[in-house]
Design a protein around this motif. Structure first.
Motif, PDB file in Angstrom:
ATOM      1  N   TRP A 248       8.472  -1.527   9.301  1.00 23.15           N
ATOM      2  CA  TRP A 248       8.380  -0.103   8.973  1.00 23.15           C
ATOM      3  C   TRP A 248       8.617   0.171   7.496  1.00 23.15           C
ATOM      4  N   PRO A 249       9.639  -0.384   6.823  1.00 21.81           N
ATOM      5  CA  PRO A 249       9.786  -0.119   5.383  1.00 21.81           C
ATOM      6  C   PRO A 249       8.580  -0.550   4.567  1.00 21.81           C
ATOM      7  N   LEU A 250       7.949  -1.669   4.941  1.00 19.94           N
ATOM      8  CA  LEU A 250       6.762  -2.125   4.214  1.00 19.94           C
ATOM      9  C   LEU A 250       5.574  -1.201   4.459  1.00 19.94           C
ATOM     10  N   LEU A 251       5.378  -0.792   5.712  1.00 17.94           N
ATOM     11  CA  LEU A 251       4.269   0.102   6.035  1.00 17.94           C
ATOM     12  C   LEU A 251       4.447   1.459   5.378  1.00 17.94           C
ATOM     13  N   ARG A 252       5.667   1.977   5.375  1.00 13.89           N
ATOM     14  CA  ARG A 252       5.928   3.273   4.750  1.00 13.89           C
ATOM     15  C   ARG A 252       5.650   3.224   3.251  1.00 13.89           C
ATOM     16  N   THR A 253       6.122   2.165   2.591  1.00 17.29           N
ATOM     17  CA  THR A 253       5.889   2.023   1.155  1.00 17.29           C
ATOM     18  C   THR A 253       4.403   1.876   0.846  1.00 17.29           C
ATOM     19  N   LYS A 254       3.692   1.091   1.653  1.00 17.28           N
ATOM     20  CA  LYS A 254       2.252   0.913   1.438  1.00 17.28           C
ATOM     21  C   LYS A 254       1.497   2.218   1.636  1.00 17.28           C
ATOM     22  N   LEU A 255       1.879   2.997   2.650  1.00 21.62           N
ATOM     23  CA  LEU A 255       1.212   4.277   2.902  1.00 21.62           C
ATOM     24  C   LEU A 255       1.438   5.237   1.748  1.00 21.62           C
ATOM     25  N   ILE A 256       2.665   5.314   1.242  1.00 25.12           N
ATOM     26  CA  ILE A 256       2.975   6.240   0.151  1.00 25.12           C
ATOM     27  C   ILE A 256       2.228   5.850  -1.117  1.00 25.12           C
ATOM     28  N   LEU A 257       2.222   4.567  -1.445  1.00 26.80           N
ATOM     29  CA  LEU A 257       1.540   4.118  -2.656  1.00 26.80           C
ATOM     30  C   LEU A 257       0.032   4.325  -2.559  1.00 26.80           C
ATOM     31  N   SER A 258      -0.536   4.043  -1.368  1.00 28.94           N
ATOM     32  CA  SER A 258      -1.982   4.225  -1.195  1.00 28.94           C
ATOM     33  C   SER A 258      -2.359   5.701  -1.252  1.00 28.94           C
ATOM     34  N   PHE A 259      -1.551   6.565  -0.641  1.00 29.41           N
ATOM     35  CA  PHE A 259      -1.815   7.997  -0.641  1.00 29.41           C
ATOM     36  C   PHE A 259      -1.756   8.546  -2.065  1.00 29.41           C
ATOM     37  N   ARG A 260      -0.732   8.159  -2.813  1.00 29.88           N
ATOM     38  CA  ARG A 260      -0.594   8.636  -4.186  1.00 29.88           C
ATOM     39  C   ARG A 260      -1.734   8.130  -5.065  1.00 29.88           C
ATOM     40  N   GLN A 261      -2.130   6.878  -4.866  1.00 27.02           N
ATOM     41  CA  GLN A 261      -3.242   6.336  -5.636  1.00 27.02           C
ATOM     42  C   GLN A 261      -4.550   7.036  -5.295  1.00 27.02           C
ATOM     43  N   ALA A 262      -4.740   7.373  -4.030  1.00 26.14           N
ATOM     44  CA  ALA A 262      -5.965   8.063  -3.621  1.00 26.14           C
ATOM     45  C   ALA A 262      -6.045   9.452  -4.240  1.00 26.14           C
ATOM     46  N   VAL A 263      -4.926  10.168  -4.265  1.00 26.25           N
ATOM     47  CA  VAL A 263      -4.917  11.508  -4.863  1.00 26.25           C
ATOM     48  C   VAL A 263      -5.238  11.432  -6.351  1.00 26.25           C
ATOM     49  N   ALA A 264      -4.589  10.500  -7.059  1.00 28.07           N
ATOM     50  CA  ALA A 264      -4.825  10.379  -8.497  1.00 28.07           C
ATOM     51  C   ALA A 264      -6.251   9.920  -8.799  1.00 28.07           C
ATOM     52  N   MET A 265      -6.780   9.006  -7.992  1.00 33.57           N
ATOM     53  CA  MET A 265      -8.134   8.497  -8.238  1.00 33.57           C
ATOM     54  C   MET A 265      -9.181   9.570  -7.965  1.00 33.57           C
ATOM     55  N   GLU A 266      -9.018  10.313  -6.867  1.00 30.06           N
ATOM     56  CA  GLU A 266      -9.990  11.364  -6.554  1.00 30.06           C
ATOM     57  C   GLU A 266      -9.996  12.442  -7.622  1.00 30.06           C
ATOM     58  N   ALA A 267      -8.798  12.836  -8.085  1.00 37.08           N
ATOM     59  CA  ALA A 267      -8.717  13.857  -9.123  1.00 37.08           C
ATOM     60  C   ALA A 267      -9.336  13.365 -10.429  1.00 37.08           C
ATOM     61  N   SER A 268      -9.120  12.101 -10.762  1.00 34.60           N
ATOM     62  CA  SER A 268      -9.677  11.549 -11.999  1.00 34.60           C
ATOM     63  C   SER A 268     -11.191  11.481 -11.944  1.00 34.60           C
ATOM     64  N   LEU A 269     -11.733  10.980 -10.825  1.00 30.06           N
ATOM     65  CA  LEU A 269     -13.192  10.877 -10.698  1.00 30.06           C
ATOM     66  C   LEU A 269     -13.849  12.250 -10.678  1.00 30.06           C
ATOM     67  N   SER A 270     -13.251  13.191  -9.982  1.00 28.81           N
ATOM     68  CA  SER A 270     -13.827  14.543  -9.944  1.00 28.81           C
ATOM     69  C   SER A 270     -13.767  15.199 -11.318  1.00 28.81           C
TER      70      SER A 270
END
Length: 212
Positions: free
Chosen positions: A26-48
């Motif tokens: 669970w700690p690994l999955l939670r950390t991976k989800l948070i990092l992926s979510f944050r990266q997705a938000v930043a990447m989508e905003a940058s590309l747009s």
């Protein structure tokens, strides 16, 4: 070992997953989800913002791209509504996701796991070692025969701190770690290693920690 023995003791699959695997995953999955979510938000905003995103899909990056491409944005007060809200939204989401990964352990849980009283947990750690370090190395070196593998080093790690050991391959990181853990042969170690004020490679039983 626990996972192998459990089926032999009639442990069900869900019980094994819930008791033995998920608490560690669970700690690994939670950390991976948070990092992926944050990266997705930043990447989508940058590309747009660069105009590469889907023009039919509204997003914070698209709002900024339209605001910066309009000459009226900075000539009027419209920038207060077209620039500041999406910028603050992106910042709040990324910072919020970063803080979501932080976890504070309640004192009641720490009392149960460590057996220490609440007053002892809230106080500063006691001074240990030679000069207050939880781990102290004084002129520590490792040699095999006439070859010195680890040059003499001296350092101190205080209780509650996080220390990173960085170096190129072959610089002696593993050897140093083995020496601190007491895994090196006694005859190959020169110098002093103290953990909690007790010697790892002491000559006498008094004040010497039990090695692995």
């Amino acid at each position: 070992m626990r996972i192998i023995v459990t089926p032999q003791m009639c442990g069900k699959t869900f019980y094994i997953l819930r008791k033995h695997l998920l608490p560690f995953l669970w700690p690994l999955l939670r950390t991976k989800l948070i990092l992926s979510f944050r990266q997705a938000v930043a990447m989508e905003a940058s590309l747009s913002f660069l105009g590469i995103g889907d023009p039919n899909h509204p997003s914070w990056g698209k709002m900024l791209q339209l605001a910066f491409s309009s000459n009226e944005t900075w000539l009027t007060e419209s920038w207060q509504w077209t620039v500041i809200p999406p910028t603050l939204s992106i910042l709040l989401v990324t910072i919020g996701l970063a803080l979501l990964g932080e976890k504070t352990i309640p004192l009641s849980t720490m009392e149960k796991e460590t057996g220490m009283k609440r007053k002892a947990l809230t106080q500063a750690p006691a001074i240990v070692g030679l000069t207050g370090g939880a781990i102290t190395a004084d002129q520590l070196s490792v040699s095999y025969g006439n070859h010195t593998i680890l040059q003499p080093v001296s350092f101190e790690i205080t209780a509650g701190s996080v220390t990173a050991l960085i170096g190129e391959s072959g610089s002696g990181k593993t050897t140093l770690g083995r020496a601190l853990y007491g895994l090196q042969p006694k005859e190959s170690v020169i110098g002093t290693v103290l953990i909690g004020g007790k010697s790892i490679y002491g000559s006498g039983p008094k004040g010497t920690m039990k090695r692995w």
